[in-house]
Design a protein around this motif. Structure first.
Motif, PDB file in Angstrom:
ATOM      1  N   TYR A 461      28.885  55.842  41.700  1.00 53.57           N
ATOM      2  CA  TYR A 461      28.317  55.444  40.419  1.00 53.57           C
ATOM      3  C   TYR A 461      28.423  53.926  40.264  1.00 53.57           C
ATOM      4  N   GLU A 462      27.299  53.250  40.183  1.00 52.57           N
ATOM      5  CA  GLU A 462      27.321  51.797  40.056  1.00 52.57           C
ATOM      6  C   GLU A 462      28.005  51.351  38.766  1.00 52.57           C
ATOM      7  N   ASN A 463      27.859  52.145  37.687  1.00 50.97           N
ATOM      8  CA  ASN A 463      28.470  51.750  36.414  1.00 50.97           C
ATOM      9  C   ASN A 463      29.984  51.932  36.403  1.00 50.97           C
ATOM     10  N   GLU A 464      30.555  52.484  37.467  1.00 52.36           N
ATOM     11  CA  GLU A 464      32.002  52.596  37.555  1.00 52.36           C
ATOM     12  C   GLU A 464      32.648  51.362  38.190  1.00 52.36           C
ATOM     13  N   LEU A 465      31.852  50.480  38.764  1.00 53.07           N
ATOM     14  CA  LEU A 465      32.405  49.324  39.462  1.00 53.07           C
ATOM     15  C   LEU A 465      33.043  48.351  38.480  1.00 53.07           C
ATOM     16  N   PRO A 466      34.238  47.847  38.794  1.00 53.37           N
ATOM     17  CA  PRO A 466      34.829  46.810  37.951  1.00 53.37           C
ATOM     18  C   PRO A 466      34.045  45.503  38.072  1.00 53.37           C
ATOM     19  N   ASN A 467      34.220  44.597  37.116  1.00 57.78           N
ATOM     20  CA  ASN A 467      33.448  43.361  37.090  1.00 57.78           C
ATOM     21  C   ASN A 467      33.782  42.433  38.253  1.00 57.78           C
ATOM     22  N   CYS A 468      34.953  42.611  38.858  1.00 58.78           N
ATOM     23  CA  CYS A 468      35.403  41.674  39.892  1.00 58.78           C
ATOM     24  C   CYS A 468      34.692  41.852  41.227  1.00 58.78           C
ATOM     25  N   ILE A 469      33.931  42.924  41.417  1.00 61.40           N
ATOM     26  CA  ILE A 469      33.287  43.193  42.711  1.00 61.40           C
ATOM     27  C   ILE A 469      32.351  42.042  43.091  1.00 61.40           C
ATOM     28  N   ASP A 470      32.538  41.516  44.323  1.00 64.94           N
ATOM     29  CA  ASP A 470      31.706  40.398  44.772  1.00 64.94           C
ATOM     30  C   ASP A 470      31.061  40.627  46.138  1.00 64.94           C
TER      31      ASP A 470
END
Length: 478
Positions: A461-470
């Motif tokens: 689920y893309e909406n589960e990714l935390p904001n820090c993913i780079d």
């Protein structure tokens, strides 16, 4: 006519009861969703409905005989191995030379489940073939059960239970661990079961936004009580739970190499089945990666190489934390840097020990705790449990908690030693919206406070990714 009805029902054992006597019904032809926060009593209600937690005589009635055969309950908590096999995912799953000729394949177990239904007719065989095609199971029939990925195991469990053609099918979180394509397939299959096959469905959902459109009534629980009942899905409101957190900064960790992971043309095969093919991947210190891909594409296999659980690492050009595998380092030299949680790990925890001991086992990199933690270690564990909102569960036995509470315990375990590499494989499984937001906030804050920490986050689920993913890596099934 009511298919199932509980009237002022109480379980025979006090510890199995909700806060109030249960009044529940399932009308003929309707389909329910049961929702609520983690620990709200959803699983306890289901256990009363199915008879796993028996109620006093006269408090429950069914429109059919033999409830055991006519009600099927899929929890997806089934282990690959037996009840006492707690290390399958560290050993037998990745060491195929240890698999003996008695180990069943997917085809063996599915055929066994089909024949147990006692209805070997051309129509049922056509239904069997349809399920295989729908779930892409034909390509898995020769695969050993213990080698199934988390998502593949869910498809297998759903198919094997559908062969019995139950009157009522209860499924907990049916979409967990499934890629987007398979989620759509399962949703469509459930709709057909509900509208064409005469099977009544009860879905137990932590993610309220996944209530399918064929559901006719939604029951919400909170604090072990029924708090609302909605007649149609369109009346169903989704709460929003913003969350922020501060994480204590740990400055006592020695520096680690710039290069955390290096895969050079890595290929993993089991027999004639290729799982990973010529994979090149470099992860640098402080990077935050998302890992995604189709069910069976090799995500779990890749993580087993990083976590030093898969012996095929020695036959490949792999370096971890600046050391080439096979150059003399032990698996514990690698694991001391890693905090880890996964669906396989969750299933492997079958010891009914206090939650605090589970968290403390993360300090020792063990499954279960074999030495008593010191007072300093206990204090560290309590700090992390408090951060994840489960301090009050410190003395609660692990198997007496809801699956969502168990997941928060295992997340606390992953963080407890302030690791250099966090591997979070579908960490939000089974968590309600508020707890999902909380965990994502903790991850983001931890990465901010510890900029040298590296993250691998697995989700469908893309909406589960935390904001820090780079950074991101997507695997395709071979």
């Amino acid at each position: 006519m009511k298919t199932i009805e509980l009237k002022n029902a109480k379980a025979r054992k006090p510890e199995w009861n909700l806060a109030e006597p249960v009044n529940f019904y399932l009308d003929e032809g309707e389909h329910l969703a049961i929702t609520g926060r983690n620990g709200s009593g959803k699983s306890m209600l289901v256990d009363m409905i199915t008879g796993k937690h028996p109620v006093f005589p006269g408090m429950i009635s069914y429109s059919f005989t033999e409830p055991y055969n006519n009600i099927k309950h899929i929890t997806f908590r089934d282990s690959y191995g037996g009840d006492n096999d707690r290390t399958y995912f560290l050993q037998q799953r990745w060491n195929q030379m240890e698999i003996d000729e008695e180990t069943p394949t997917v085809g063996d177990k599915l055929e066994e489940a089909f024949l147990l239904s006692g209805d070997d007719t051309p129509e049922r065989r056509a239904f069997q073939k349809h399920l295989y095609q729908l779930f892409h199971l034909e390509e898995l029939l020769d695969k050993y059960i213990i080698l199934l990925s988390s998502g593949e195991l869910r498809k297998f469990k759903l198919a094997s239970n559908l062969f019995t053609h139950p009157k009522v099918l209860i499924i907990e979180n049916p979409f967990l661990g499934l890629d987007a394509e398979t989620r759509d397939q399962v949703r469509e299959l459930l709709r057909k079961l509900a509208t064409e096959q005469g099977i009544q469905l009860i879905l137990v959902l932590a993610k309220k936004d996944e209530v399918p459109d064929f559901i006719t009534r939604v029951i919400k629980l909170d604090a072990m009580r029924f708090v609302s009942e909605l007649k149609v899905r369109t009346e169903f409101a989704i709460e929003h739970c913003p969350f922020s957190v501060e994480v204590k900064k740990n400055t006592n960790i020695p520096p680690i190499p710039e290069e955390i992971i290096r895969f050079n043309n890595v290929t993993i095969r089991y027999g004639e089945r290729t799982i990973l093919s010529d994979l090149n991947w470099v992860v640098l210190r402080g990077e935050h990666w998302s890992l995604s891909g189709q069910n069976g594409a090799g995500k779990s296999t890749l993580l087993s190489l990083v976590c030093a659980d898969n012996p095929q690492a020695y036959a490949n050009d792999i370096s971890l934390f600046g050391h080439k595998r096979g150059s003399g380092e032990s698996i514990w030299d690698i694991k001391k840097h890693i905090g880890y949680v996964s669906p396989e790990m969750h299933r492997s925890y079958k010891q009914n020990i206090p939650a605090l001991q589970i968290v403390a086992s993360g300090l020792k990199d063990t499954i279960g705790l074999y030495t008593h933690p010191t007072q300093q270690e206990r204090d560290i564990c309590i700090e992390w449990m408090n951060l994840f909102g489960i301090k009050h569960l410190a003395d609660r036995k692990f198997l007496e908690m809801s699956s969502g509470e168990q997941r928060l315990v295992l997340l606390s375990r992953a963080f407890v030693k302030s690791p250099d590499l966090l591997i979070l494989d579908e960490p939000l499984h089974g968590l309600d919206l508020c707890n999902r937001n909380m965990v994502k906030a903790i991850i983001d804050r931890y990465m901010f406070e510890k900029p040298d920490c590296t993250l691998i986050f697995v989700t469908h689920y893309e909406n589960e990714l935390p904001n820090c993913i780079d950074n991101s890596l997507y695997l395709k099934r071979n």
